[in-house]
Design a protein around this motif. Structure first.
Motif, mmCIF file in Angstrom:
data_model
loop_
_atom_site.group_PDB
_atom_site.id
_atom_site.type_symbol
_atom_site.label_atom_id
_atom_site.label_comp_id
_atom_site.label_asym_id
_atom_site.label_seq_id
_atom_site.Cartn_x
_atom_site.Cartn_y
_atom_site.Cartn_z
ATOM 1 N N ARG A 450 -64.741 -111.149 47.098
ATOM 2 C CA ARG A 450 -64.178 -111.031 45.758
ATOM 3 C C ARG A 450 -62.656 -110.886 45.736
ATOM 4 N N LEU A 451 -62.049 -110.860 46.913
ATOM 5 C CA LEU A 451 -60.587 -110.752 46.965
ATOM 6 C C LEU A 451 -59.946 -112.133 47.010
ATOM 7 N N PRO A 452 -58.896 -112.361 46.243
ATOM 8 C CA PRO A 452 -58.159 -113.631 46.361
ATOM 9 C C PRO A 452 -57.562 -113.754 47.761
ATOM 10 N N GLY A 453 -57.878 -114.834 48.408
ATOM 11 C CA GLY A 453 -57.375 -115.025 49.766
ATOM 12 C C GLY A 453 -58.378 -114.675 50.837
ATOM 13 N N GLY A 454 -59.440 -113.950 50.480
ATOM 14 C CA GLY A 454 -60.474 -113.620 51.453
ATOM 15 C C GLY A 454 -59.935 -112.859 52.649
ATOM 16 N N TRP A 455 -60.208 -113.366 53.835
ATOM 17 C CA TRP A 455 -59.761 -112.713 55.057
ATOM 18 C C TRP A 455 -58.239 -112.631 55.145
ATOM 19 N N SER A 456 -57.550 -113.548 54.475
ATOM 20 C CA SER A 456 -56.087 -113.571 54.526
ATOM 21 C C SER A 456 -55.448 -112.710 53.450
ATOM 22 N N ALA A 457 -56.261 -111.996 52.671
ATOM 23 C CA ALA A 457 -55.714 -111.141 51.613
ATOM 24 C C ALA A 457 -54.932 -109.990 52.232
ATOM 25 N N HIS A 458 -53.740 -109.737 51.710
ATOM 26 C CA HIS A 458 -52.914 -108.641 52.199
ATOM 27 C C HIS A 458 -53.366 -107.334 51.546
ATOM 28 N N VAL A 459 -53.434 -106.287 52.359
ATOM 29 C CA VAL A 459 -53.936 -105.004 51.864
ATOM 30 C C VAL A 459 -52.827 -104.146 51.274
ATOM 31 N N GLY A 460 -51.562 -104.520 51.486
ATOM 32 C CA GLY A 460 -50.458 -103.715 50.985
ATOM 33 C C GLY A 460 -50.120 -102.574 51.925
ATOM 34 N N GLU A 461 -49.012 -101.909 51.650
ATOM 35 C CA GLU A 461 -48.569 -100.789 52.493
ATOM 36 C C GLU A 461 -49.582 -99.660 52.435
ATOM 37 N N GLY A 462 -50.104 -99.285 53.610
ATOM 38 C CA GLY A 462 -51.100 -98.216 53.674
ATOM 39 C C GLY A 462 -52.436 -98.589 53.063
ATOM 40 N N GLY A 463 -52.648 -99.911 52.764
ATOM 41 C CA GLY A 463 -53.889 -100.336 52.128
ATOM 42 C C GLY A 463 -53.917 -100.078 50.640
ATOM 43 N N ALA A 464 -52.721 -100.056 50.015
ATOM 44 C CA ALA A 464 -52.620 -99.662 48.610
ATOM 45 C C ALA A 464 -53.344 -100.616 47.669
ATOM 46 N N ARG A 465 -53.558 -101.866 48.092
ATOM 47 C CA ARG A 465 -54.215 -102.829 47.212
ATOM 48 C C ARG A 465 -55.736 -102.728 47.249
ATOM 49 N N LEU A 466 -56.248 -101.849 48.087
ATOM 50 C CA LEU A 466 -57.692 -101.654 48.175
ATOM 51 C C LEU A 466 -58.063 -100.280 47.653
ATOM 52 N N SER A 467 -59.292 -100.150 47.189
ATOM 53 C CA SER A 467 -59.782 -98.842 46.757
ATOM 54 C C SER A 467 -60.111 -97.989 47.975
ATOM 55 N N GLY A 468 -60.408 -96.709 47.725
ATOM 56 C CA GLY A 468 -60.743 -95.824 48.836
ATOM 57 C C GLY A 468 -61.970 -96.291 49.590
ATOM 58 N N GLY A 469 -62.995 -96.720 48.849
ATOM 59 C CA GLY A 469 -64.206 -97.210 49.505
ATOM 60 C C GLY A 469 -63.975 -98.477 50.292
#
Length: 571
Positions: A450-469
């Protein structure tokens, strides 16, 4: 300064640094000697045959061109040496930080190391690239000019020489008086930087409390301290700046008066007097710049001192004859560990057979997290021993030891890269099929889809673009890919929503299957998955046994269990 620089960097850099210093010194000497040609130039111009000045003008132009070439070469050498030293410093600092115990980074050191690795290293390495050449020029060129003046007129040279100890004394006194205020200002600067970061991180809390319009008192106090420290630094610098300016101007005035007296007495010609006064004026600019250069050098020295302190911190000792453990059971033998003068683990003994799961339960501050960190050697114990496969972990090579553990903590840190790059940290040489399998087992594939880019999706600094789970699923996939025989697990589902909690639990179950596991349990229902439970209190084992056995005893563990089942219990 140079000795400290070489101590920090390593003496393998001594050759380039010394060559750069020698080249800069020669350049400053040539600059001073080139001014000597002004005397015959002016003597010829003021003489009866001004045309005789042409050869001297050509010589003076050649000397200036030679100086310009030397200056270019020496500045370039300084920049190249500075960049080489900067790269070497980062490598040495990075290698050293990687060998320090993880526990060393506690107590606010992350911010300190971050500031040191960025602004601090750059300021320290600026000594070679930017500060050394003007400092050497400010010291050597005036001294060379004094020698030149002495060669043409010993009285003027002697008068100029009298200023040397005065200028040196003023600089030394100013440096000593400003050392304490410089140190205080640097400390206040670092403290204020931390407060600014704290203020930014506290925005959700401040806004939730309706305090967005209020000033943050702790930050304001810190900034006021910076202002006061900066004012004290400026005031402490004034005597040195004023004293140096007065000394230089007094020297020039004395030379002017002496030269006039000698010219009126016929002991020196007008051309020689004018040339010597030009030389004296040329001494003023580099001497006056010493105050500014001295302040920058003190700042660089402060950063070098901090860098030296970090590099002198002893890493965990490596075994001289490392042993490879054959089994993967864990044993804590009379383990004692102290932190900050407090005993966190007190004479604790327990064992975890290979392939079994141990749950660690207890109140806050009982030493659960510390116990989880000791097998991976985040800290060295103060007493007793921790053994893996019967081998004291201190006798195992650190790289081999870390290869035995898969660690999943509550606080997940992801690097600013793609999801695949973060998963591959578990085993960088893993093939694509293994990476995909680990992601599926951790149910990370659902996130990737469900992420744009799939495996190539950037998570951001410290994983900020992802939820805790989602971050936890990346962490579990990383641990699954590593495929280590021992799992150290902090409760990772206490702040997750039901959907993510179910996915993470499933991934954790797959991670723990067939492995030796030590897990800190905050949610009591997690304990049911353990073969044995240890209840810690004050760094000691208060109760130990299976879940059912401990419940039947009706002790501390049973009280914790009952509280966890009440409707108001914190999940």
């Amino acid at each position: 300064m140079i000795r400290m620089l070489l101590r920090v960097l390593g003496h393998e850099y001594g050759g380039p640094v010394r060559r750069t210093v020698a080249l800069m010194t020669v350049t400053a000497l040539v600059e001073g000697l080139s001014y000597a040609l002004l005397v015959p130039v002016l003597r010829a111009l003021f003489g009866s045959t001004p045309g005789d000045a042409w050869p001297w003008l050509y010589a003076f132009g050649g000397a200036v061109a030679g100086y310009a070439l030397l200056r270019y070469v020496s500045d370039r050498s300084g920049f190249l040496a500075g960049s080489t030293l900067l790269r070497g410093t980062y490598h040495r600092l990075g290698d050293h930080l990687a060998r320090l115990p993880i526990g060393w980074y506690e107590g606010g050191r992350l911010g300190e190391v971050s500031a040191l690795a960025s602004r601090g290293v750059l300021q320290a390495m600026a000594v070679i690239a930017h500060l050394l050449a003007p400092f050497i020029s400010a010291c050597v060129t005036p001294l060379t000019i004094v020698v030149v003046m002495s060669a043409f007129n010993w009285q003027m040279g002697l008068a100029a020489s009298a200023a040397v100890p005065i200028v040196a004394g003023i600089q030394m006194r100013a440096g000593r008086s400003m050392a304490a205020t410089d140190r205080e200002r640097h400390e206040r600067d670092h403290e204020a930087t931390g407060r600014v970061i704290e203020y930014l991180q506290a925005q959700p809390v401040l806004r939730a409390g309706g305090r967005t319009a209020e000033r943050f008192r702790v930050l304001d106090d810190s900034l006021r301290d910076v202002r006061r420290a900066s004012r004290r630094t400026a005031l402490s610098a004034l005597p040195g700046v004023v004293g140096l300016a007065l000394a230089v101007q007094t020297m020039f005035t004395v030379l002017l008066a002496l030269g006039t007296y000698l010219a009126l007495g016929g002991n020196i010609g007008a051309a020689e007097l004018l040339a010597l006064l030009v030389l004296a004026a040329r001494c003023a600019d580099p001497l006056l710049s010493l105050s500014d250069i001295g302040g920058q050098l003190r700042g660089a020295r402060y950063e070098l001192t901090r860098l030296d302190e970090v590099l002198r911190t002893e890493p965990l000792p490596k075994p001289t004859d490392p042993v490879q453990p054959a089994l993967h059971d864990l044993e804590f033998e009379s383990v004692t560990f102290r932190r900050g003068g407090r005993t966190v683990i007190d004479g604790l003994s327990l064992s975890v057979p290979q392939g079994q799961r141990l749950a660690v339960v207890g109140p806050s501050g009982s030493g659960k997290s510390t116990l989880l960190q000791l097998p991976a050697r985040f800290h060295d114990v103060d007493g007793g021993a921790v053994r893996l496969g019967g081998v004291d972990i201190r006798a195992i090579d650190p790289d081999v030891l870390m290869g035995q553990f898969a660690i999943v903590f509550q606080d997940v840190h992801l690097f600013d890269g793609t999801i695949e790059e973060n998963v591959r940290l578990g085993r960088p040489d893993a093939d694509e099929a293994d990476v995909r399998a680990a992601a599926t087992a951790a149910r990370l594939d659902e996130v990737i889809e469900r992420l744009p880019g799939g495996w190539s999706a950037h998570v951001g600094e410290g994983g900020a673009r992802l939820s805790g789970g989602e971050r936890q699923r990346v962490s579990i996939a990383r641990a699954l890919l590593k495929d280590a025989p021992v799992v150290l697990l902090d409760e990772v589902t206490s702040a997750l929503d039901p959907v993510n909690e179910a996915a993470v639990h499933e991934g954790i179950e797959r991670l723990m299957a067939g492995r030796t596991v030590v897990m800190v349990a905050h949610r009591m229902r997690t304990v049911r998955r353990a073969d044995r439970v240890v209840f810690l209190d004050g760094g000691r084992i208060a109760e130990e046994g299976s879940h059912d056995a401990l419940l039947s005893r009706g002790g501390r563990y049973a009280e914790f269990w009952d509280v966890s089942l009440t409707p108001t219990a914190s999940e």
